[in-house]
Design an enzyme around this catalytic site. Structure first.
Site, short mmCIF file in Angstrom:
data_model
loop_
_atom_site.label_atom_id
_atom_site.label_comp_id
_atom_site.label_asym_id
_atom_site.label_seq_id
_atom_site.Cartn_x
_atom_site.Cartn_y
_atom_site.Cartn_z
CG HIS A 101 -4.56 -37.71 11.89
ND1 HIS A 101 -4.32 -38.35 13.06
CD2 HIS A 101 -4.52 -36.41 12.01
CE1 HIS A 101 -3.95 -37.46 13.83
NE2 HIS A 101 -3.96 -36.28 13.21
CG ASP B 83 -4.02 -41.43 13.73
OD1 ASP B 83 -3.96 -41.18 12.82
OD2 ASP B 83 -4.14 -40.52 14.91
CB SER C 286 -1.43 -34.74 14.82
OG SER C 286 -2.46 -34.85 15.24
#
Length: 290
Positions: free
Chosen positions: A76, A106, A183
């Site tokens: 993402h 992901d 992330s």
């Protein structure tokens, strides 16, 4: 687009840890240069339907060098990006392309336009890690690069309840602090081996509440080595990504609601568009390295 920096007040109770900053410090020093900051730009067409013009949106995430020319990160963070740059502790900034990505689990693989100026990390066997093990996460939370947080593996999950629309994905749940910008960053064992890729948090407030999730290294490897997957630069409508290198040495719904909680990928606002903005799928191929 919501501001990158949002301040949240929270009270936490931390369990005593046998690991001190002095213990973790030498391990952190050994791996920190292989942790990178990822900057992206992508075109946002949200205003076009209202007669406006497309706009360019910037993004921020983290990743880890796993071979001289490859970076492991979260899908993402990069999947919908028009341009990707990777910044190193040396000050070098190198352009990269998305070589493989899988929105369901992901995870993504970047290919650098030239060799990294730092040595790669060792990607470990996540099956050897267990609940209760101490781990640490390194990333760029809220843009604060190379920040270290320490915690434990709180649980192993196969698709927490918020991922019921996807195939089973193995995740480590952790209480190591994770915030926007983390992330794609690595989760390390106390031996300095990468065993997870930071993906998202589960929160009722939008801030960290001790429920962070990282895709296990073995899950990332299995997903991106799958010969039936497609190259990363282009999954759309649920197509899976391409392959990760042989071992050496979710799609995350950013603001989706699950029960009374909220799942957030810890990347900028553009991360929520990753599934729909990627290009058409192409032929599968195998990445080299590790």
């Amino acid at each position: 687009m919501r501001p990158l920096l949002a301040l949240t007040a929270a009270a936490c109770l931390a369990a005593p840890s046998s690991v001190t900053a002095q213990d973790v410090g030498p391990i952190f020093d050994r791996v920190k240069d292989a942790v990178v900051v990822i900057y992206t730009t992508q075109t946002d067409y949200a205003n076009v339907a209202r007669g406006g013009q497309p706009t360019s949106v910037g993004g921020l995430g983290s990743g880890a060098v796993i071979s001289p020319t490859e970076i492991l990160t979260a899908a993402h963070v990069v999947q919908a990006a028009d341009q990707v740059w990777v910044e190193f502790t040396t000050g070098d900034t190198i352009e990269a392309r998305v070589r493989a990505a899988d929105q369901a689990s992901d995870v993504a693989l970047l290919e650098l336009s030239r060799a990294a100026p730092t040595a790669p990390v060792v990607v470990g066997d996540s099956d050897q890690s267990k609940v209760g093990d101490e781990v640490f996460v390194v990333g760029a939370p809220l843009g604060q690069t190379h920040t270290l947080t320490v915690g434990h593996i709180s649980a192993r999950r196969a698709n927490p309840f918020m991922f019921t629309s996807f195939e089973p994905v193995e995740l480590f749940q952790t209480d190591a602090a994770i915030n926007p910008g983390n992330s794609g960053g690595p989760m390390f064992t106390m031996d300095g081996e990468l065993i997870g890729v930071v993906s998202h948090i589960l929160s009722t407030t939008g801030g960290f509440q001790g429920l962070g999730y990282a895709v296990t290294s073995n899950q990332a490897r299995a997903t991106l080595e799958d010969p039936n997957t497609h190259p990363a630069e282009c999954p759309r409508d649920g197509d899976r990504g391409s392959e990760l290198p042989d071992r050496r040495g979710h799609h995350n719904r950013r603001h989706g609601h699950g029960l009374r909680g909220r799942i957030r990928a810890d990347a900028p606002d553009h991360g929520r568009h990753a599934a729909s903005d990627a290009g058409p799928a192409g032929d599968a191929h195998r990445a080299k390295g590790w």
